[in-house]
Scaffold this motif. Structure first.
Motif, PDB file in Angstrom:
ATOM      1  N   VAL A   7       0.851  -1.189   0.000  1.00 39.78           N
ATOM      2  CA  VAL A   7       0.000   0.000   0.000  1.00 39.78           C
ATOM      3  C   VAL A   7       0.885   1.237   0.000  1.00 39.78           C
ATOM      4  O   VAL A   7       2.059   1.198   0.379  1.00 39.78           O
ATOM      5  N   ARG A   8       0.298   2.313  -0.402  1.00 45.71           N
ATOM      6  CA  ARG A   8       1.046   3.568  -0.403  1.00 45.71           C
ATOM      7  C   ARG A   8       1.282   4.050   1.022  1.00 45.71           C
ATOM      8  O   ARG A   8       2.373   4.511   1.367  1.00 45.71           O
ATOM      9  N   VAL A   9       0.231   3.962   1.862  1.00 51.59           N
ATOM     10  CA  VAL A   9       0.337   4.432   3.242  1.00 51.59           C
ATOM     11  C   VAL A   9      -0.275   3.405   4.182  1.00 51.59           C
ATOM     12  O   VAL A   9      -1.362   2.883   3.913  1.00 51.59           O
ATOM     13  N   ALA A  10       0.427   3.120   5.275  1.00 50.82           N
ATOM     14  CA  ALA A  10      -0.118   2.295   6.360  1.00 50.82           C
ATOM     15  C   ALA A  10      -0.263   3.177   7.594  1.00 50.82           C
ATOM     16  O   ALA A  10       0.721   3.761   8.061  1.00 50.82           O
ATOM     17  N   VAL A  11      -1.478   3.292   8.084  1.00 48.01           N
ATOM     18  CA  VAL A  11      -1.762   4.040   9.312  1.00 48.01           C
ATOM     19  C   VAL A  11      -1.901   3.025  10.437  1.00 48.01           C
ATOM     20  O   VAL A  11      -2.596   2.012  10.280  1.00 48.01           O
ATOM     21  N   VAL A  12      -1.242   3.270  11.552  1.00 48.61           N
ATOM     22  CA  VAL A  12      -1.282   2.333  12.679  1.00 48.61           C
ATOM     23  C   VAL A  12      -2.099   2.962  13.799  1.00 48.61           C
ATOM     24  O   VAL A  12      -1.721   3.987  14.369  1.00 48.61           O
ATOM     25  N   THR A  31      -6.374   6.857  -1.846  1.00 48.64           N
ATOM     26  CA  THR A  31      -7.234   5.765  -1.380  1.00 48.64           C
ATOM     27  C   THR A  31      -6.470   4.464  -1.179  1.00 48.64           C
ATOM     28  O   THR A  31      -7.024   3.490  -0.664  1.00 48.64           O
ATOM     29  N   ASP A  32      -5.198   4.449  -1.585  1.00 50.20           N
ATOM     30  CA  ASP A  32      -4.376   3.244  -1.445  1.00 50.20           C
ATOM     31  C   ASP A  32      -3.701   3.240  -0.068  1.00 50.20           C
ATOM     32  O   ASP A  32      -2.503   3.483   0.060  1.00 50.20           O
ATOM     33  N   PHE A  33      -4.501   2.993   0.946  1.00 52.94           N
ATOM     34  CA  PHE A  33      -3.972   2.958   2.315  1.00 52.94           C
ATOM     35  C   PHE A  33      -4.786   2.001   3.161  1.00 52.94           C
ATOM     36  O   PHE A  33      -5.933   1.650   2.805  1.00 52.94           O
ATOM     37  N   VAL A  90     -17.752   8.964  12.410  1.00 53.37           N
ATOM     38  CA  VAL A  90     -16.714   9.489  11.523  1.00 53.37           C
ATOM     39  C   VAL A  90     -16.236   8.385  10.578  1.00 53.37           C
ATOM     40  O   VAL A  90     -16.054   8.612   9.367  1.00 53.37           O
ATOM     41  N   THR A  91     -16.054   7.191  11.103  1.00 54.84           N
ATOM     42  CA  THR A  91     -15.616   6.056  10.290  1.00 54.84           C
ATOM     43  C   THR A  91     -16.595   5.776   9.158  1.00 54.84           C
ATOM     44  O   THR A  91     -16.189   5.523   8.012  1.00 54.84           O
ATOM     45  N   ASP A  92     -17.883   5.849   9.454  1.00 57.09           N
ATOM     46  CA  ASP A  92     -18.906   5.559   8.445  1.00 57.09           C
ATOM     47  C   ASP A  92     -19.091   6.717   7.464  1.00 57.09           C
ATOM     48  O   ASP A  92     -19.124   6.517   6.247  1.00 57.09           O
ATOM     49  N   VAL A  93     -19.206   7.931   7.984  1.00 58.59           N
ATOM     50  CA  VAL A  93     -19.490   9.096   7.131  1.00 58.59           C
ATOM     51  C   VAL A  93     -18.392   9.310   6.098  1.00 58.59           C
ATOM     52  O   VAL A  93     -18.665   9.660   4.946  1.00 58.59           O
ATOM     53  N   PHE A  94     -17.140   9.059   6.493  1.00 54.64           N
ATOM     54  CA  PHE A  94     -16.023   9.301   5.584  1.00 54.64           C
ATOM     55  C   PHE A  94     -15.571   8.039   4.841  1.00 54.64           C
ATOM     56  O   PHE A  94     -14.514   8.033   4.208  1.00 54.64           O
ATOM     57  N   GLY A  95     -16.358   6.976   4.933  1.00 54.46           N
ATOM     58  CA  GLY A  95     -16.095   5.772   4.147  1.00 54.46           C
ATOM     59  C   GLY A  95     -14.793   5.074   4.470  1.00 54.46           C
ATOM     60  O   GLY A  95     -14.073   4.616   3.573  1.00 54.46           O
ATOM     61  N   LEU A  96     -14.487   4.951   5.765  1.00 56.95           N
ATOM     62  CA  LEU A  96     -13.202   4.385   6.164  1.00 56.95           C
ATOM     63  C   LEU A  96     -13.233   2.874   6.378  1.00 56.95           C
ATOM     64  O   LEU A  96     -12.180   2.247   6.480  1.00 56.95           O
ATOM     65  N   ARG A  97     -14.398   2.275   6.471  1.00 50.73           N
ATOM     66  CA  ARG A  97     -14.484   0.844   6.796  1.00 50.73           C
ATOM     67  C   ARG A  97     -13.684  -0.038   5.820  1.00 50.73           C
ATOM     68  O   ARG A  97     -13.006  -0.975   6.271  1.00 50.73           O
ATOM     69  N   PRO A  98     -13.731   0.211   4.510  1.00 51.04           N
ATOM     70  CA  PRO A  98     -12.964  -0.666   3.607  1.00 51.04           C
ATOM     71  C   PRO A  98     -11.456  -0.619   3.846  1.00 51.04           C
ATOM     72  O   PRO A  98     -10.735  -1.534   3.426  1.00 51.04           O
ATOM     73  N   HIS A  99     -10.974   0.439   4.504  1.00 47.34           N
ATOM     74  CA  HIS A  99      -9.538   0.576   4.737  1.00 47.34           C
ATOM     75  C   HIS A  99      -9.085  -0.062   6.049  1.00 47.34           C
ATOM     76  O   HIS A  99      -7.883  -0.186   6.284  1.00 47.34           O
ATOM     77  N   LEU A 100     -10.045  -0.444   6.894  1.00 47.08           N
ATOM     78  CA  LEU A 100      -9.703  -0.967   8.220  1.00 47.08           C
ATOM     79  C   LEU A 100      -9.194  -2.400   8.139  1.00 47.08           C
ATOM     80  O   LEU A 100      -9.739  -3.232   7.408  1.00 47.08           O
TER      81      LEU A 100
END
Length: 504
Positions: A7-12, A31-33, A90-100
């Motif tokens: 991935v381009r970015v990994a957030v921990v 989006t590649d994170f 925040v997780t849902d509104v900003f569409g973060l679930r697929p990245h988790l």
């Protein structure tokens, strides 16, 4: 997780810092994170800390993202359940679930200097990333002191951040160890139900009333209809705290007025002069975080509560023994003893360009350029890094400033083009840290006469920012490439060993 996914970015981490980083990456068009989270849900410290009475000591409208205002806060100081629900939204509104990537604790991450990327081993597999954003937070790993005999205690033992909700405290004899921000919320919450509560206090905190109230339906409707009103409310809360900074950082003697108010607050609730003497701090207010509670002192004055003005030193069976020899028979021991802040365990798992761990690099004290970049750890950034903490305002303000820096870091990598990495110059890190520590010398945190968790084992304050949040935002608005070395793979060298470019 696929083996060797790149991935381009990994957030921990998926607390405020990690989710904020994820939102900002998406807003930058990235989006590649992935967001690596060791637990089964998001929330960070607001997921882990679910003890009775858990709430924030920063007003709700300031303790939220500026890009995700919440007009529905139910109280001026929100409880843990409301903050955790906010982070889920925040997780849902900003569409973060697929990245988790949940249940994916990071076991090890090592810099590969040939490939110019990070190799990250997690509980669910291995992946590589061009950039790592570490947002594990300083309040994530509980600290339990080594107490002689604790392993033989026949009763229940747990830390406030790992609350055992299956254990019924009703009628029990309970030892509460510690008097920090968690303890002053736990004590009044459990005091009415326990049989006896013994509080072990090494150092009394300064406590001011928490002026908490329900936010009316009319206020919430107004904030929904006119979002500007919520922004004005947030701005007022921010401005008041910015004005307070001078007293903490330059003129600690001015805090004497606040001390007198704190003593009056104690005197109203605690009539016993002997108990008041135990509860009166011997250091300047503000040296440790000023705690907010309107229920703590009244709870300590109740007949089923004993305050021991000494730390816990030994456990003999079901008997707990303080350093001053005081003994108590208890059925449960609750530790409110804080977290590994200046010795974060994640630092043991990060291996930089020269093979050293971050913990080894920080052996003499944590330091990072603008609170984000450590020398020798290319393309690695931390959110809520060294000297980014606050003693009087909302950490969300500091997080958003670091997200600005992260976003520009990514932009700079784009501009440089190709396979590239940025490594903070040791001289730049040293110069930044020197300026911070010079400013720290006159602050109340260094001169107030206390020993707080702000200080590391060497007595250096490596956690607090000695200025306003506005100053920090200006300092982190842009990445100065002159403070970094640019690393690229060398086509001329066998194995593609990285070369460093000079940047004017």
């Amino acid at each position: 997780m696929a083996e060797h996914e790149h991935v381009r970015v990994a957030v921990v981490g998926s607390g405020f810092g990690g989710l904020g980083a994820a939102v900002r990456l998406r807003r930058e068009g990235i989006t590649d994170f992935v967001v690596l989270e060791r637990a089964g849900s998001v929330g960070g410290t607001w997921r882990d800390n679910s003890y009775p009475g858990c709430a924030c000591d920063v007003p709700s409208h300031l303790y939220s993202f500026s890009f995700a205002p919440n007009p529905e806060w139910p109280r001026t100081f929100s409880g843990q359940e409301h903050i955790r629900a906010y982070l889920e939204r925040v997780t849902d509104v900003f569409g973060l679930r697929p990245h988790l990537r949940l249940d994916s604790e990071v076991k090890r991450m090592a810099w590969d200097g040939d490939e110019l990327h990070w190799v990250i081993e997690t509980a669910t597999g291995t992946l590589t990333a061009d950039l790592v954003v570490s947002a594990t937070g300083p309040l994530s790993d509980p600290k339990v002191p080594g107490i002689a005999g604790l392993d033989t205690f026949p009763g229940k033992v747990f830390h406030s951040a790992r609350w055992d909700h299956d254990f019924d405290l009703r009628g029990k004899r309970v030892a509460m160890v510690g008097t920090g921000a968690s303890a002053i919320q736990i004590v009044p919450a459990i005091q009415p139900q326990v049989g006896r509560l013994t509080l072990f206090q090494r150092t009394p905190p300064w406590v001011m009333p928490r002026v908490d109230r329900a936010i009316s339906g009319a206020e919430r409707r107004l904030h929904r209809a006119l979002p500007l009103t919520a922004r004005l409310r947030r701005g007022l809360l921010w401005g008041i705290r910015e004005l307070q900074v001078q007293a903490f950082t330059k003129h600690p003697d001015e805090l004497g007025i606040i001390e007198r108010l704190a003593k009056r607050n104690m005197a109203r609730a605690v009539k016993d002069p002997a108990l008041r003497a135990k509860l009166t701090p011997g250091y300047r207010i503000g040296c440790k975080r000023i705690l907010l509670s309107s229920e703590y002192y009244p709870a300590l004055a109740r007949p089923n509560v004993d305050v021991v003005a000494s730390g816990l030193s030994e456990v003999r069976g079901s008997t707990v023994v303080a350093s001053d020899g005081t003994e108590a028979e208890v059925d449960a021991i609750i530790f409110g003893t804080g977290f590994h802040v200046t010795d974060m365990p994640i630092a043991e798992r990060v291996i930089g360009a020269d093979g050293r761990t971050l913990a080894e690099a920080w052996k003499g004290g944590m330091e990072a350029l603008r609170g984000a970049s450590a020398a020798g750890f290319p393309n690695w950034m931390t959110i809520i890094g060294p000297n980014t903490g606050l003693g009087n305002s909302s950490m969300i303000l500091m997080i958003e400033s670091q997200l600005n820096y992260m976003a520009d870091f990514v932009r700079q990598l784009e501009v440089l083009g190709g396979r590239v990495a940025l490594d903070a110059r040791p001289a730049a890190v040293s110069a930044w840290n020197h300026r911070v520590q010079e400013r720290m010398k006159r602050t109340v945190w260094n001169t107030g006469g206390c020993n707080s968790w702000y200080l590391d084992a060497g007595g250096r304050n490596t956690t607090i920012w000695p200025g306003t949040t506005g100053e920090f935002r200006r300092a982190t608005r842009r990445v100065d490439l002159g403070e970094y070395e640019v690393l690229r793979p060398s086509a001329e060298r066998a194995g593609g060993e990285a070369v460093r470019e000079a940047v004017a």
